[in-house]
Design a protein around this motif. Structure first.
Motif, short mmCIF file in Angstrom:
data_model
loop_
_atom_site.label_atom_id
_atom_site.label_comp_id
_atom_site.label_asym_id
_atom_site.label_seq_id
_atom_site.Cartn_x
_atom_site.Cartn_y
_atom_site.Cartn_z
N THR A 1 0.84 -1.20 0.00
CA THR A 1 0.00 0.00 0.00
C THR A 1 0.87 1.25 0.00
O THR A 1 0.61 2.19 -0.73
CB THR A 1 -0.93 0.00 1.22
N THR B 1 2.27 1.87 -3.40
CA THR B 1 1.27 2.43 -4.29
C THR B 1 1.04 3.90 -3.98
O THR B 1 0.99 4.73 -4.86
CB THR B 1 -0.06 1.66 -4.16
N LEU B 2 0.93 4.21 -2.68
CA LEU B 2 0.66 5.59 -2.29
C LEU B 2 1.85 6.49 -2.58
O LEU B 2 1.69 7.63 -2.99
CB LEU B 2 0.30 5.65 -0.81
N SER C 1 1.99 7.91 -6.04
CA SER C 1 0.86 8.71 -6.46
C SER C 1 1.28 10.13 -6.79
O SER C 1 2.19 10.69 -6.19
CB SER C 1 -0.19 8.75 -5.37
N LEU D 1 -6.79 6.13 -5.87
CA LEU D 1 -6.27 4.90 -6.44
C LEU D 1 -7.04 4.54 -7.70
O LEU D 1 -8.26 4.71 -7.76
CB LEU D 1 -6.40 3.75 -5.43
N THR D 2 -6.33 4.05 -8.69
CA THR D 2 -7.00 3.55 -9.89
C THR D 2 -7.48 2.13 -9.62
O THR D 2 -7.08 1.50 -8.64
CB THR D 2 -6.02 3.52 -11.09
N ASP E 1 -4.47 -0.01 -9.35
CA ASP E 1 -3.81 0.11 -8.05
C ASP E 1 -4.52 -0.76 -7.02
O ASP E 1 -3.89 -1.49 -6.25
CB ASP E 1 -3.83 1.55 -7.54
N LYS E 2 -5.83 -0.65 -6.99
CA LYS E 2 -6.63 -1.39 -6.01
C LYS E 2 -6.47 -2.89 -6.21
O LYS E 2 -6.32 -3.65 -5.24
CB LYS E 2 -8.11 -1.01 -6.12
N ASP F 1 -3.04 -4.14 -4.93
CA ASP F 1 -3.02 -4.25 -3.47
C ASP F 1 -3.89 -5.40 -2.99
O ASP F 1 -3.51 -6.16 -2.09
CB ASP F 1 -3.48 -2.95 -2.82
N ASP G 1 -11.65 5.39 -2.86
CA ASP G 1 -10.64 4.75 -2.03
C ASP G 1 -11.30 4.19 -0.77
O ASP G 1 -10.97 3.10 -0.32
CB ASP G 1 -9.54 5.73 -1.65
#
Length: 175
Positions: free
Chosen positions: A11, A14-15, A18, A32-33, A36-37, A40, A83
């Protein structure tokens, strides 16, 4: 512990990648796209599959197929519109295991606590403790029965919360 570390790392990665967007959150991260989701979510699922020792035992004990649950939750991830919806789905994923030792931490989320604690007793939710200032402002006292909150009955609120957090035993979770 290993699951939490891998998931948190995933996570955070990913963050940290951003782009800045002044309107998305306190941290000013872009939402998040779906991709991305899914990354994760898939990492979390794979960590459960590979490192959660009682995985097969839990399937047998509760008579569930985690694969079916994962597939349904993955579809919810795809359909999620924010999100926050995604984070709620991750909470459902963790609660699926009915294990109070498993939790998830979302790095950019705040936490909130009610100024009182209830206990489940004889089918009722009874106030076990309450912060003094809240008690003075509202008249809520230890021993009061919680019937509803914001127009919702206590039982339905607890049932909703139990979808996102489990202490491994229903009676403990209700408390």
């Amino acid at each position: 512990m290993r699951l939490c570390m891998y998931f948190i790392l995933s996570t955070l990665l990913t963050l940290s990648c951003s782009k800045v967007d002044q309107e998305t959150s306190q941290l000013h991260l872009r939402p998040l796209t779906v991709e991305d989701k899914l990354v994760d979510f898939d990492v979390a699922v794979n960590q459960f599959k590979n490192y959660y020792a009682p995985y097969q035992y839990k399937e047998q004990r509760f008579g569930v197929s985690f694969e079916e649950t994962f597939a349904a939750l993955r579809q919810e991830v795809i359909d999620s519109q924010s999100d926050q919806e995604f984070y709620d789905i991750l909470g459902k994923l963790v609660a699926t295991f009915n294990d109070g030792h498993v939790s998830i931490t979302i790095p950019n989320m705040g936490s909130y606590a009610l100024p009182f604690v209830v206990d489940h007793f004889n089918g009722n939710y009874v106030v076990a403790s309450v912060e003094d200032i809240f008690s003075q402002e509202t008249g809520l006292m230890v021993g009061d029965r919680l019937v509803s909150m914001d127009g919702r009955d206590a039982e339905s609120i607890v049932n909703d919360l139990m979808r996102y957090q489990s202490l491994g035993y229903e009676r403990s979770s209700r408390r």
